[in-house]
Design a protein around this motif. Structure first.
Motif, PDB file in Angstrom:
ATOM      1  N   LEU A 120       0.692   3.999  -2.989  1.00 49.24           N
ATOM      2  CA  LEU A 120       0.288   5.391  -2.789  1.00 49.24           C
ATOM      3  C   LEU A 120       1.405   6.351  -3.196  1.00 49.24           C
TER       4      LEU A 120
ATOM      5  N   GLU B 103       0.811  -1.221   0.000  1.00 50.70           N
ATOM      6  CA  GLU B 103       0.000   0.000   0.000  1.00 50.70           C
ATOM      7  C   GLU B 103       0.846   1.275   0.000  1.00 50.70           C
ATOM      8  N   GLU B 104       1.867   1.325   0.840  1.00 50.95           N
ATOM      9  CA  GLU B 104       2.682   2.532   0.901  1.00 50.95           C
ATOM     10  C   GLU B 104       3.374   2.797  -0.440  1.00 50.95           C
TER      11      GLU B 104
ATOM     12  N   ILE C 299      -4.349  14.620  -0.034  1.00 56.49           N
ATOM     13  CA  ILE C 299      -4.861  13.382   0.566  1.00 56.49           C
ATOM     14  C   ILE C 299      -3.778  12.312   0.599  1.00 56.49           C
TER      15      ILE C 299
ATOM     16  N   ASP D 191       0.627   9.593   7.744  1.00 56.77           N
ATOM     17  CA  ASP D 191       0.016   8.838   8.838  1.00 56.77           C
ATOM     18  C   ASP D 191       0.533   7.406   8.890  1.00 56.77           C
ATOM     19  N   MET D 192       0.688   6.799   7.695  1.00 53.95           N
ATOM     20  CA  MET D 192       1.208   5.432   7.639  1.00 53.95           C
ATOM     21  C   MET D 192       2.620   5.366   8.201  1.00 53.95           C
TER      22      MET D 192
ATOM     23  N   ARG E 116      -1.028  13.110   3.162  1.00 46.21           N
ATOM     24  CA  ARG E 116      -1.507  12.917   4.527  1.00 46.21           C
ATOM     25  C   ARG E 116      -1.576  11.433   4.884  1.00 46.21           C
ATOM     26  N   ARG E 117      -2.080  10.619   3.951  1.00 45.34           N
ATOM     27  CA  ARG E 117      -2.186   9.183   4.205  1.00 45.34           C
ATOM     28  C   ARG E 117      -0.803   8.550   4.354  1.00 45.34           C
TER      29      ARG E 117
END
Length: 364
Positions: free
Chosen positions: A276, A272-273, A337, A344-345, A340-341
């Protein structure tokens, strides 16, 4: 033309040229005389104007594709039909210029009628109603009255302009077909296309490309971003791009999900990281093109020789600037967005690592 199985669009375009050539003897002469001599669609932008003013937007590629399709359709008709029947299709009437005009009219005025299985038609008078993203009413065929009608979705005051919907289209699509861009923030259907590509240095490039092509996709591939987010298909495509060789058995599944042929309910947290970050890189690459345009990075205009040419240049510049502003707004929102995600991750990972180190020190 029916014997040659000519599709509806070029058939209607040719019919419109024929009726226009009859002038006042045509039953549609009043309607045709009210049509613009030069429709406002991007069909009338030159290649240099597209390159100069729309360099940052993916709509430029769509416009070039459309111009190429129209030119190809005319050349195909000329070879197969027009040249064989010159008495029916004289070149002084049926030529590239008139064909471009008629297709410009169709792109900006053609109506699709849902109750007639999506049949397309020109609807005199009704096609002069303007578009608003705030209304949902549209034209349709009514079997009881045997006419094309629409019912307003709100009340209007005397003298107030009545609007219809041209469909749920982005600002770029409205410019492409109709030649206008709504005011910033007024179009809830606005979107910007984000281009994504496989990395040619990827060890699995060939296998990934084959999986995409199997499901009708390519590299690069464009996906629509909206102010509210992005489609799951784009996420699946991005997962495929960053997938390591040991996930080769998942390539087909991800390509199918990216093409909407299969629901992509399964995500891969370990990727996921990286996924993104890949989307963010694509987004920021696109933003840089808009920034270059807005800072005057496009070539200087050639010196114009008339007020008409000057006004045209000013209009095109303003349309391009309005489109640039609306599309960049969506990209900036997406960038925010994603950042920010990712932040946070990474904070979560750092916190987990700190706790783990604490346990190690305690047991040591």
């Amino acid at each position: 033309m029916r014997r040659y199985s000519v599709p509806d669009w070029p058939l209607l375009a040719t019919c419109l040229i024929s009726e226009a050539s009859l002038m006042k003897s045509s039953r549609w002469s009043r309607y045709i005389s009210a049509l613009p001599r030069q429709p406002y669609s991007l069909l009338y932008w030159t290649r240099s104007e597209l390159d100069q003013y729309l360099a940052a937007s993916q709509i430029r590629e769509r416009a070039i594709e459309r111009i190429t399709d129209v030119t190809g359709t005319y050349n195909d008709l000329k070879i197969k039909i027009f040249s064989k029947y010159p008495e029916l299709f004289p070149e002084e009437v049926f030529n590239m210029e008139t064909f471009r005009w008629s297709f410009g009219i169709l792109f900006s005025r053609l109506v699709r009628l849902p109750s007639m299985d999506g049949k397309v038609a020109l609807v005199p008078w009704a096609d002069m109603l303007n578009h608003s993203s705030e209304v949902e009413t549209f034209l349709d065929f009514d079997k009881s009255s045997m006419g094309v009608v629409f019912t307003t979705d709100r009340s209007y005051q005397p003298g107030e302009q009545v609007f219809i919907s041209y469909g749920k289209k982005s600002n770029g699509e409205l410019l492409l077909s109709y030649g206008f861009v709504p005011k910033e923030g007024t179009n809830p259907n606005d979107s910007v296309e984000l281009s994504m590509s496989l990395d040619k240095s990827d060890k699995c490039y060939k296998e990934k490309l084959e999986a995409l092509q199997k499901h009708g996709l390519s590299s690069p591939q464009r996906f629509p971003l909206q102010i509210t987010g992005w489609p799951l298909e784009m996420m699946a495509y991005a997962y495929l791009v960053v997938s390591p060789p040991d996930m080769s058995q998942k390539f087909d599944e991800l390509a199918a999900a990216a093409s909407r042929k299969r629901k992509s309910g399964k995500m891969y947290p370990e990727l996921e990281e990286q996924t993104l970050q890949f989307i963010l890189d694509c987004c920021e690459s696109s933003i840089s093109k808009y920034t270059k345009f807005s800072q005057g990075g496009s070539p200087l205009d050639p010196i114009t020789t008339s007020a008409k040419q000057t006004n045209r240049k000013l209009l095109l510049k303003q349309l391009a600037a309005d489109l640039c502003t609306s599309e960049r707004r969506i990209l900036f929102r997406t960038q925010y967005i994603l950042r920010r995600r990712l932040r946070d991750m990474r904070k979560g990972e750092l916190r987990a690592l700190t706790i783990l180190n604490g346990f190690r020190k305690l047991f040591k």
